[in-house]
Motif scaffolding. Structure first.
Motif, PDB file in Angstrom:
ATOM      1  N   ALA A 166       0.838  -1.208   0.000  1.00 60.93           N
ATOM      2  CA  ALA A 166       0.000   0.000   0.000  1.00 60.93           C
ATOM      3  C   ALA A 166       0.877   1.264   0.000  1.00 60.93           C
ATOM      4  CB  ALA A 166      -0.922  -0.004   1.209  1.00 60.93           C
ATOM      5  N   PHE A 167       1.937   1.260   0.793  1.00 64.44           N
ATOM      6  CA  PHE A 167       2.837   2.429   0.818  1.00 64.44           C
ATOM      7  C   PHE A 167       3.549   2.591  -0.525  1.00 64.44           C
ATOM      8  CE2 PHE A 167       2.942   4.620   4.900  1.00 64.44           C
ATOM      9  CZ  PHE A 167       2.152   3.788   5.685  1.00 64.44           C
ATOM     10  N   GLU A 168       3.954   1.471  -1.124  1.00 61.76           N
ATOM     11  CA  GLU A 168       4.595   1.547  -2.446  1.00 61.76           C
ATOM     12  C   GLU A 168       3.614   2.106  -3.479  1.00 61.76           C
ATOM     13  OE1 GLU A 168       7.746   1.011  -3.563  1.00 61.76           O
ATOM     14  OE2 GLU A 168       8.396   0.712  -1.493  1.00 61.76           O
ATOM     15  N   THR A 169       2.341   1.725  -3.347  1.00 60.86           N
ATOM     16  CA  THR A 169       1.316   2.232  -4.269  1.00 60.86           C
ATOM     17  C   THR A 169       1.161   3.742  -4.072  1.00 60.86           C
ATOM     18  OG1 THR A 169       0.178   0.110  -4.159  1.00 60.86           O
ATOM     19  CG2 THR A 169      -1.120   1.967  -4.981  1.00 60.86           C
ATOM     20  N   ALA A 170       1.116   4.164  -2.803  1.00 62.84           N
ATOM     21  CA  ALA A 170       0.923   5.590  -2.497  1.00 62.84           C
ATOM     22  C   ALA A 170       2.075   6.433  -3.048  1.00 62.84           C
ATOM     23  CB  ALA A 170       0.790   5.786  -0.995  1.00 62.84           C
ATOM     24  N   LYS A 171       3.282   5.862  -3.012  1.00 67.44           N
ATOM     25  CA  LYS A 171       4.475   6.568  -3.497  1.00 67.44           C
ATOM     26  C   LYS A 171       4.305   7.038  -4.941  1.00 67.44           C
ATOM     27  CE  LYS A 171       8.985   4.793  -3.368  1.00 67.44           C
ATOM     28  NZ  LYS A 171       9.901   3.753  -2.858  1.00 67.44           N
ATOM     29  N   LYS A 172       3.565   6.236  -5.736  1.00 68.47           N
ATOM     30  CA  LYS A 172       3.411   6.542  -7.165  1.00 68.47           C
ATOM     31  C   LYS A 172       2.199   7.431  -7.436  1.00 68.47           C
ATOM     32  CE  LYS A 172       5.077   1.924  -8.151  1.00 68.47           C
ATOM     33  NZ  LYS A 172       4.304   0.724  -7.826  1.00 68.47           N
ATOM     34  N   ARG A 173       1.453   7.802  -6.385  1.00 66.34           N
ATOM     35  CA  ARG A 173       0.231   8.584  -6.608  1.00 66.34           C
ATOM     36  C   ARG A 173       0.418  10.034  -6.166  1.00 66.34           C
ATOM     37  NH1 ARG A 173      -4.638   5.481  -7.251  1.00 66.34           N
ATOM     38  NH2 ARG A 173      -5.774   7.031  -6.011  1.00 66.34           N
ATOM     39  N   VAL A 174      -0.532  10.873  -6.565  1.00 69.91           N
ATOM     40  CA  VAL A 174      -0.392  12.307  -6.302  1.00 69.91           C
ATOM     41  C   VAL A 174      -0.556  12.628  -4.819  1.00 69.91           C
ATOM     42  CG1 VAL A 174      -1.319  14.601  -6.865  1.00 69.91           C
ATOM     43  CG2 VAL A 174      -1.245  12.806  -8.617  1.00 69.91           C
ATOM     44  N   LYS A 175      -1.613  12.099  -4.199  1.00 67.71           N
ATOM     45  CA  LYS A 175      -1.894  12.496  -2.799  1.00 67.71           C
ATOM     46  C   LYS A 175      -0.967  11.838  -1.777  1.00 67.71           C
ATOM     47  CE  LYS A 175      -6.865  13.371  -3.319  1.00 67.71           C
ATOM     48  NZ  LYS A 175      -8.149  12.724  -2.984  1.00 67.71           N
ATOM     49  N   LYS A 176      -0.415  10.699  -2.140  1.00 64.00           N
ATOM     50  CA  LYS A 176       0.546   9.986  -1.265  1.00 64.00           C
ATOM     51  C   LYS A 176       0.018   9.824   0.162  1.00 64.00           C
ATOM     52  CE  LYS A 176       4.526  11.517  -3.964  1.00 64.00           C
ATOM     53  NZ  LYS A 176       4.042  10.707  -5.089  1.00 64.00           N
ATOM     54  N   HIS A 177      -1.145   9.213   0.249  1.00 63.21           N
ATOM     55  CA  HIS A 177      -1.811   9.107   1.549  1.00 63.21           C
ATOM     56  C   HIS A 177      -2.405   7.704   1.728  1.00 63.21           C
ATOM     57  CE1 HIS A 177      -5.362  10.499   4.281  1.00 63.21           C
ATOM     58  NE2 HIS A 177      -4.440   9.864   4.951  1.00 63.21           N
ATOM     59  N   VAL A 178      -1.962   7.021   2.761  1.00 65.86           N
ATOM     60  CA  VAL A 178      -2.484   5.679   3.049  1.00 65.86           C
ATOM     61  C   VAL A 178      -3.464   5.758   4.222  1.00 65.86           C
ATOM     62  CG1 VAL A 178      -1.877   3.360   3.899  1.00 65.86           C
ATOM     63  CG2 VAL A 178      -0.376   4.508   2.245  1.00 65.86           C
ATOM     64  N   THR A 179      -4.642   5.151   4.066  1.00 63.57           N
ATOM     65  CA  THR A 179      -5.561   5.008   5.201  1.00 63.57           C
ATOM     66  C   THR A 179      -5.617   3.526   5.556  1.00 63.57           C
ATOM     67  OG1 THR A 179      -6.851   6.870   4.394  1.00 63.57           O
ATOM     68  CG2 THR A 179      -7.888   5.495   6.070  1.00 63.57           C
TER      69      THR A 179
END
Ligand code: NAD
Ligand code: IPM
Ligand code: MN
Length: 347
Positions: A166-179
């Motif tokens: 999930a953190f690796e996924t967030a790294k590639k996204r604009v908001k970079k936010h994991v819930t």
């Protein structure tokens, strides 16, 4: 080298929606061989299972599996019908279940004041353990003392790898936010461990924001303010339930595609719509094939053909913007095959 794809249409609307994904595969001239497996609930009367006993071995050599849906309560008990799906996820260690929910152009939402792309989240659902185990049993069946136990298990390895994904996924996204979604105020062993592992993994990602949320609040917030989510990470059961909510606020279950990934690629990954076999509309050409087509695009992307996957998504968006050819779930009168044909024509 040609990709080896297994098509597993299954029950109900499965064959109808997979047929449309198949048209897309042909149209984009993907360098692949497809093999269709006619396994569904009708097998139950003959062999007591809904897939052959060695079906995992039959599928092992493929690069990817495209599944329609499983389940027909007139032909097989529900928990038997869905067993092959759960077995594929576990035996092929497809530990990541990726379920994007994006409010696409031209798609209605039951929420007011939401515009296209206001909602753009992805759920990273744990897919091999948690609440989905076969541990437990029933005792004193049919008596006053009857007891049923269904045991959950969470392993450090299992929790750590899904949170890291999930953190690796967030790294590639604009908001970079994991819930991270749990019920650790009550489930004081499994989900307190989950929270501890979350903190450990988060320490490796100082640039990613993270929020802890209880599942009851998450259910509310997915309706109240879905635009505040970016990447959700959740256990198997919580991820299952929450992605029906995130699907409905982004137009409906007929749009929701998903990927069951084994990121090591040592065993096949599986791609399938989030929806089930929809017995109420099966065999009537009323099913929306977009979830299956989006799952097919996710498969093609995972196989490495990113440009082809983008073209399919673009064709779907063009089709949606045009807003003319629609199945009944979108207020239209068109057939499943007409939606597929319209998307194919735009490719
Ligand atoms: P479902 O997703 O099959 O149907 C829920 C509702 O959504 C129904 O009204 C159905 O008509 C509608 N719907 C679903 N897909 C649609 C589509 N593509 N286009 C338009 N409308 C669509 O869920 P359910 O009714 O809870 O389950 C039916 C069967 O499917 C059960 O046997 C269940 O176990 C199984 N199931 C299988 C999967 C799977 O194979 N991955 C997933 C969920 C449920
Ligand atoms: C899903 C389905 C499955 C699940 C069932 C059919 C086993 O609901 O893929 O969302 O619970 O994972
Ligand atoms: Mn589900």
């Amino acid at each position: 080298m040609a990709y080896k794809i297994a098509l597993y249409p299954g029950d109900g609307i499965g064959p109808e929606v997979v047929a449309e994904a198949e048209k897309v595969i042909k149209k984009v001239k993907l360098d692949c061989t497809t093999t269709k497996f006619d396994w569904n609930s009708s097998l139950y009367a003959k062999i007591g299972h809904c897939a052959p006993e060695d079906f995992i071995e039959q599928l092992r050599g493929f690069d990817a599996i495209l599944l329609g849906a499983l389940g027909n309560k007139d032909k097989a008990p529900e928990h038997v019908a869905v067993e092959p799906l759960l077995m594929m996820r576990k035996n092929f260690d497809q530990y990541v279940n990726i379920r994007p929910s994006v409010l696409l152009p031209g798609v209605g939402t039951p929420l007011k004041d939401k515009k296209e792309f206001d909602i753009d989240l992805v759920c990273i659902r744990e897919n091999t353990e948690g609440e989905y185990t076969t541990l437990g049993g029933r005792h004193y069946v049919g008596t006053q003392q009857e007891c049923a136990m269904q045991i959950n298990y969470f392993t450090r390895i299992g929790v750590e790898r899904i949170i890291r994904y999930a953190f690796e996924t967030a790294k590639k996204r604009v908001k970079k936010h994991v819930t991270s979604i749990t019920k650790s105020n009550v489930l004081k062993y499994s989900m307190v461990m989950w929270d501890e592992i979350l903190e450990e993994v988060a320490a490796d990602y100082p640039d990613i924001k993270y929020t802890k949320m209880y599942v009851d609040a998450a259910a509310m917030n997915l309706v109240r303010c879905p635009e505040t989510f970016d990447v959700i990470v959740a256990s198997n059961l919580f991820g299952d339930i929450l992605t029906d909510i995130s699907a409905i606020v982004t137009g409906g279950i007929g749009f929701a595609g998903s990927a069951n990934l084994n990121p090591t690629r040592e065993m096949p990954s599986m791609f399938e719509p989030v929806h089930g076999s929809a017995p109420d509309i099966a065999g009537q050409q009323k099913a929306n094939p977009i979830a299956a087509i989006m799952s097919c695009a996710m498969m093609i992307e995972f196989l490495g053909e990113k440009e082809i996957a983008k073209k399919i998504e673009a064709a779907v968006i063009e089709h949606l913007k045009d807003d003319k050819v629609k199945t009944p779930d979108r207020g239209g009168n068109n057939k499943t095959s007409e939606v597929g044909d319209d998307i194919v024509a735009r490719l």
